[in-house]
Design a protein around this motif. Structure first.
Motif, mmCIF file in Angstrom:
data_model
loop_
_atom_site.group_PDB
_atom_site.id
_atom_site.type_symbol
_atom_site.label_atom_id
_atom_site.label_comp_id
_atom_site.label_asym_id
_atom_site.label_seq_id
_atom_site.Cartn_x
_atom_site.Cartn_y
_atom_site.Cartn_z
ATOM 1 N N THR A 168 0.542 -1.358 -0.195
ATOM 2 C CA THR A 168 0.532 -0.037 0.189
ATOM 3 C C THR A 168 0.890 1.047 0.007
ATOM 4 N N ASP A 224 -5.843 -2.463 -6.694
ATOM 5 C CA ASP A 224 -4.834 -3.340 -5.355
ATOM 6 C C ASP A 224 -5.670 -4.448 -5.623
ATOM 7 N N GLU A 225 -5.429 -5.658 -4.922
ATOM 8 C CA GLU A 225 -5.822 -6.943 -5.112
ATOM 9 C C GLU A 225 -6.241 -7.474 -7.094
HETATM 10 MG MG MG Z 1 -3.178 -5.122 0.660
#
Ligand code: MG
Ligand code: ADP
Length: 685
Positions: free
Chosen positions: A291, A387-388
């Motif tokens: 992050t 993200d992901e």
């Molecule tokens: Mg993460």
């Protein structure tokens, strides 16, 4: 050929259709693609007690010497039968089914099929099904499918509906050229679909499966390449000048970036300022600190007068990222103007967020797939981060990219994929790996235990909660009766609520069949500390960050791939307190050996590879590693060889016919459109 709603199937009324809908099945084609999760193999019945194998399902052929008895144990009448031969005896029991006695009369020849266990040193078969020898003979040697089920919709009903659709020959059309099928020994498509449901033998099942696995990979590869085109260096409309003060923020954080974080950040800076469009995948294990790397990149977008966007797969995660960024901005007085955009916002707030984005009043946008809706327009979108990544379809990622002309692209993933496979799966991306965890992170204490340890585990959880901590409890199933012997969240939650009703831990329930809004509400409640124990299916896997949670307990742990268990375990150990992972093993010694790998390693890549090595390539229906990675049957680890073939063929095909305009590819084009629509319409956890 024509797809149709399942209500047109004989015997499927509106009510059943509603239940099928819960399972994601609305049409005949959906039903064909609703593959069994397992099979019951009807082996020839044993004729000697000595050849029964404890802890597995056995069929036993016997003549009854004595009729069955009924004994009352507590509240239930228990029907019992004792069978003997020279070698020993077998007790057979049924709970609360007194009517069976009529059938179980002395002199009859019957076949019993059920799980055999050793109880107080006595061989016992529990709750077996009963067949006449003729009935069993007809089944013997076959496999019957076991489907994912839901309350009110049992396996038999699903089987019947599938059979009815299968009778419609040619619902699916072959689309692979014959020479290709020959080269890779792939079954014809209708044959494969039929026999994945009702195979006559193990060989046939494997043959059918191989074809469908090939299809999944092939379509995935075609879709990916079709949508993204070939990787090439494109000059960027958004050249960055890396702002030294922004970069220096890395030195002012309360912790020091790991060497791996610095290395990856360096690669990203080089891309952004290199004059070409960045397309980069950042792989890093859970907790490796992806992050902050994303934030530092977004900060550069802002400092360069551009906009940047971060798309997360769930609202909770998006909100978490937003809160973290706001905190960072406040602490360090960063000149950024972030905005949050999710589907959960009120219409008015959403419009306001959209206006800010359009007018460049906001320069860092954090959100869910709400970001890719038509209404969202950017001024100068120069950097897009997902993200992901594995939670998104290729098309969703691409849709966000299209909002920016040709922005720089960064995708982040915690799924441990060996580099060789990542190159295939994300062929158009450069790859960075964060292969180091922040120092000083406490090692999670792991225990592999049997089901008799549950009581202790519950007490342990209650103690942790009393000390102000939170816990996760994961079960593989949603509802009772879906699959024999597997724990489900519904019952477990009810049990724990009853147990802890007087001031004990507060229990929340979460599973994938809840509406997205409900799911969010529950996750938020847990994240806010308003619930102490979250009983959940694996939907909780998505990067949720609750540092206060210290216990991860997983039921039927042997049912999961180790890589997936590792991801689940990564939900704890995120704060300063000692964390624990309790794996409840109901799979015996062999499974224990596998689970022990988790005890001895924290390295997701190592774990996935070890798992594969231990299980060997033959164990196809055992456990899936990739968990939620796009595929239904296929597994990127165990089917790695097929994956390579399929990707190679997909590339070849698209080289010849990039737009799929040729007549011989018409069927494939149709399938692809359906695949893209289906696969990437609406995100489900
Ligand atoms: Mg993460
Ligand atoms: P993931 O890679 O799984 O997305 P996160 O970015 O959520 O991991 O980071 C996990 C936790 O580790 C966060 O609380 C974050 O603040 C912290 N963190 C990140 N980098 C470091 C570091 N270099 N040292 C210590 N803690 C760090």
């Amino acid at each position: 050929m024509r797809d149709y709603p399942i209500t047109e199937i004989k015997g499927v009324g509106g009510k059943t259709a509603g239940l099928f809908h819960k399972l994601g099945v609305d049409t005949a084609e959906d039903l064909l693609r609703f593959y069994p999760r397992d099979y019951e193999e009807y082996r020839p019945a044993a004729r000697e007690i000595g050849s029964l194998v404890p802890d597995t399902v056995n069929a036993y052929f016997a003549r009854l010497i004595k009729s069955a008895d009924i004994v009352n144990y507590g509240r239930y009448p228990v029907t019992t039968l004792t069978l003997r031969d020279e070698a020993g005896s077998l007790a057979v029991v049924w709970y609360n089914m007194p009517w069976l006695r009529k059938m179980l009369q002395a002199g009859r020849l019957l076949v019993f099929r059920g799980r055999v266990v050793r109880k107080r040193n006595r061989l016992t078969m529990e709750q077996p099904e009963i067949f006449t020898p003729e009935q069993y003979e007809a089944l013997s040697g076959t496999f019957l499918p076991i489907y994912p089920q839901t309350k009110g919709l049992g396996n038999k009903t699903i089987q019947k509906a599938v059979r009815a659709v299968l009778a419609d020959k040619e619902l699916t059309r072959e689309y692979l050229p014959e020479n290709l099928r020959e080269a890779y020994e792939l079954a014809e498509i209708n044959f494969a679909v039929e026999h994945i449901h009702f195979p006559d033998s193990r060989e046939q099942l494997l043959y059918a499966r191989k074809r469908l696995v090939f299809d999944e990979f092939f379509l995935f590869a075609v879709a990916a390449k079709y949508l993204r085109g070939k990787k090439e260096d494109v000059p960027s409309a958004y050249p960055f000048r890396i702002d030294p003060e922004g970069a220096a923020l890395a030195e002012r954080l309360p912790y020091r970036l790991t060497g791996a974080q610095k290395k990856v950040l360096g690669e990203i800076y080089a891309d952004l300022s290199g004059g070409h469009v960045m397309k980069r995948l950042v792989q890093g294990d859970v907790g490796s600190g992806k992050t902050v790397v994303a934030f530092l990149a977004l900060l550069q977008a802002s400092l360069n007068g551009f906009q940047g966007a971060l798309m997360a797969p769930t609202e909770v995660l998006a909100e978490q990222h937003y809160a973290a960024l706001m905190e960072l901005a406040k602490t360090y007085g960063l000149p950024v103007r972030p905005v949050l955009l999710t589907g959960a916002l009120k219409a008015k707030d959403k419009r306001e967020a959209q206006r800010k984005i359009r007018e460049h009043e906001a320069d860092i946008v954090i959100g869910t797939h709400a970001l890719i809706q038509d209404k969202v327009e950017f001024d100068r979108l120069a950097l897009v981060i997902t993200d992901e990544q594995h939670r998104f379809g290729v098309e969703q990622r691409t849709a966000l990219e299209e909002k920016g002309g040709e922005p720089h692209v960064l995708v982040m993933s915690a799924t441990p994929i060996p580099r060789t496979l990542a190159v295939i799966l994300y062929g158009d991306l450069d790859i960075s790996v964060i292969d180091e965890l922040p120092a000083g992170r406490r090692h999670i204490k792991n225990a592999v235990v049997g089901p008799d340890y549950r009581e202790n585990a519950y007490r342990f959880i209650a103690r942790e909660v009393a000390a102000g901590r939170q816990a996760y409890l994961i079960c593989p199933m949603v509802e009772p009766g879906e699959m024999q012997d597997l724990e489900n969240v519904t019952d477990t939650c009810a049990l724990l609520r009853k147990r802890w009703k007087d001031g004990g831990p507060r229990v929340a329930l979460l599973h994938g069949r809840m509406k997205p809004g409900e799911k969010n509400a529950v996750m938020e409640k847990f994240a806010a500390g308003e619930a102490d124990v979250l009983v959940s299916t694996t939907v909780v896997e998505v990067g949720i960050n609750v540092p206060n949670a210290t216990v991860m307990m997983i039921e039927n742990a042997e049912r999961f791939g180790l890589a997936q268990l590792h991801q689940l375990r990564g939900r704890v150990g995120r704060g300063d307190a000692q964390s624990y992972c309790i794996l409840v093993n109901t799979g015996g010694k062999e499974a224990e050996k596998r689970l022990d790998i988790l005890k001895n390693s924290d390295d997701g890549f190592f774990i996935a590879n070890e798992d594969l090595r231990l299980r060997g390539p033959g164990d196809i229906f055992g456990v899936r590693q990739s968990g939620d990675l796009e595929f239904q049957l296929a597994d990127i680890y165990t089917d790695a060889a097929v994956l390579k073939d399929a990707v190679r063929e997909a590339e070849k095909l698209l080289r010849k016919d990039p737009e799929l305009r040729r007549k011989e590819n018409a069927e494939l084009k149709k399938l692809l459109d359906r695949y893209l629509r289906k696969k990437y319409s609406g995100l489900t956890l």
